[in-house]
Scaffold this active site. Structure first.
Site, PDB file in Angstrom:
ATOM      1  N   GLY A 246       0.839  -1.203   0.000  1.00  0.00           N
ATOM      2  CA  GLY A 246       0.000   0.000   0.000  1.00  0.00           C
ATOM      3  C   GLY A 246       0.876   1.255   0.000  1.00  0.00           C
ATOM      4  O   GLY A 246       0.673   2.174  -0.806  1.00  0.00           O
ATOM      5  N   HIS A 247       1.867   1.293   0.915  1.00  0.00           N
ATOM      6  CA  HIS A 247       2.784   2.447   0.948  1.00  0.00           C
ATOM      7  C   HIS A 247       3.535   2.579  -0.371  1.00  0.00           C
ATOM      8  O   HIS A 247       3.771   3.683  -0.870  1.00  0.00           O
ATOM      9  CB  HIS A 247       3.843   2.271   2.052  1.00  0.00           C
TER      10      HIS A 247
END
Ligand code: PAF
Length: 292
Positions: free
Chosen positions: A44-45
């Protein structure tokens, strides 16, 4: 400052505010993207980092487990710290610079300024984690001032955080675009989170109840259900009949101001927080333009 020589150009890594500012302003003509994180990075990051790298001349990530957004009973001490791996992942994603301050750099002796956003901080996460968003707005304001990015990237997974930060940017005239990127999910739907690593194998399996109940809620609404409480009840029943899972809240709210809806229409945010074993997980779906 140290330079990590990876696959791309050298990654600048520094704990020092003036070094970060110097690198950021080395060429004022270049645009900068900012990706604030607390480390323990996952896909996600990395989707935020890749987007920041693609949309700006230069990009900066920050890694700082911000103590002011954790309550004394929260998981600050056990929050995962995986710095070397995080730096390698950011380098591979095309990030140019990483700010890794210590608490003393961010909150030196004598520090005493708070940044409080009204209204949208009061409900959902704000209600269940008093003071949490005051810590988030405090640290993010500092990061915006230190890096002065043209664009800042946040994940839709923390939906309320994005609503609060948009209000912060608007109210305090931060000169940047805040960009919200889609939630990245595991193949079975579980939203990526640094806290997923706390789950035992059995809890990990049960954790899919967040995605399942959100999907069921979306289906009910697609099929014509417009009573907010009926949808909230369905989510509560689905979660609370799952072993190892305990509902903290289920919400069907206006996406604009997060007020809970009796009748569902317009742009809505369906969100929930669940304790799976000892691990607190959140997730949400945003659905636009629902006819009354
Ligand atoms: O979303 C997070 O990881 C944090 O709340 C943030 C924005 C990095 C501030 O500490």
């Amino acid at each position: 400052m140290h330079l990590l020589l990876g696959t791309q150009t050298a990654l600048i890594v520094s704990k020092n505010i003036s070094e970060i500012r110097q690198a950021r302003w080395a060429d004022p003509a270049l645009s900068w993207g900012l990706v604030p994180t607390m480390g323990a990075l996952h896909a996600g990051h990395i989707s935020l980092a890749e987007r920041a790298a693609a949309e700006n001349d230069k990009s900066c990530a920050t890694i700082f487990v911000n103590p002011t957004q954790f309550a004394p009973t929260d998981d600050l001490d056990k929050y995962p710290r995986t710095l070397e791996r995080d730096l390698e992942m950011l380098d591979a994603a095309g990030i140019d610079m990483v700010f890794t301050p210590t608490p003393a750099v961010m909150y030196p002796d004598g520090f005493g300024t708070r940044v409080l956003v009204d209204g949208v901080t009061a409900r959902l996460e704000g209600e269940h984690r008093p003071g949490h968003f005051d810590g988030v707005t405090q640290v993010v304001s500092k990061l915006f001032n230190i890096v002065q990015p043209n664009r800042a990237y946040f994940g839709q997974k923390d939906a309320q955080q994005t609503v609060v930060l948009k209000k912060l940017v608007r109210d305090l005239n931060f000169n940047l675009d805040l960009i919200v990127c889609p939630t990245v999910r595991e193949p079975d739907g579980l939203a990526m989170s640094s806290r997923n690593r706390y789950l035992s194998a059995e809890e990990r399996q049960r954790a899919t109840v967040l995605y399942q109940s959100l999907s069921q809620a979306a289906k009910m609404i697609e099929d014509g259900e417009r009573d907010g409480e009926t949808v909230r009840q369905m989510i509560a029943n689905t979660v609370n009949t799952t072993p190892h899972a305990e509902l903290i809240y289920a919400s069907v709210a206006s996406a604009l101001d997060l007020s809970e809806l009796d009748r569902i229409s317009g742009n809505i945010l369906i969100s929930l927080a669940v304790l799976v074993g000892d691990t607190r997980l959140i997730d949400n779906f945003m659905i636009d333009d629902i006819k009354p």
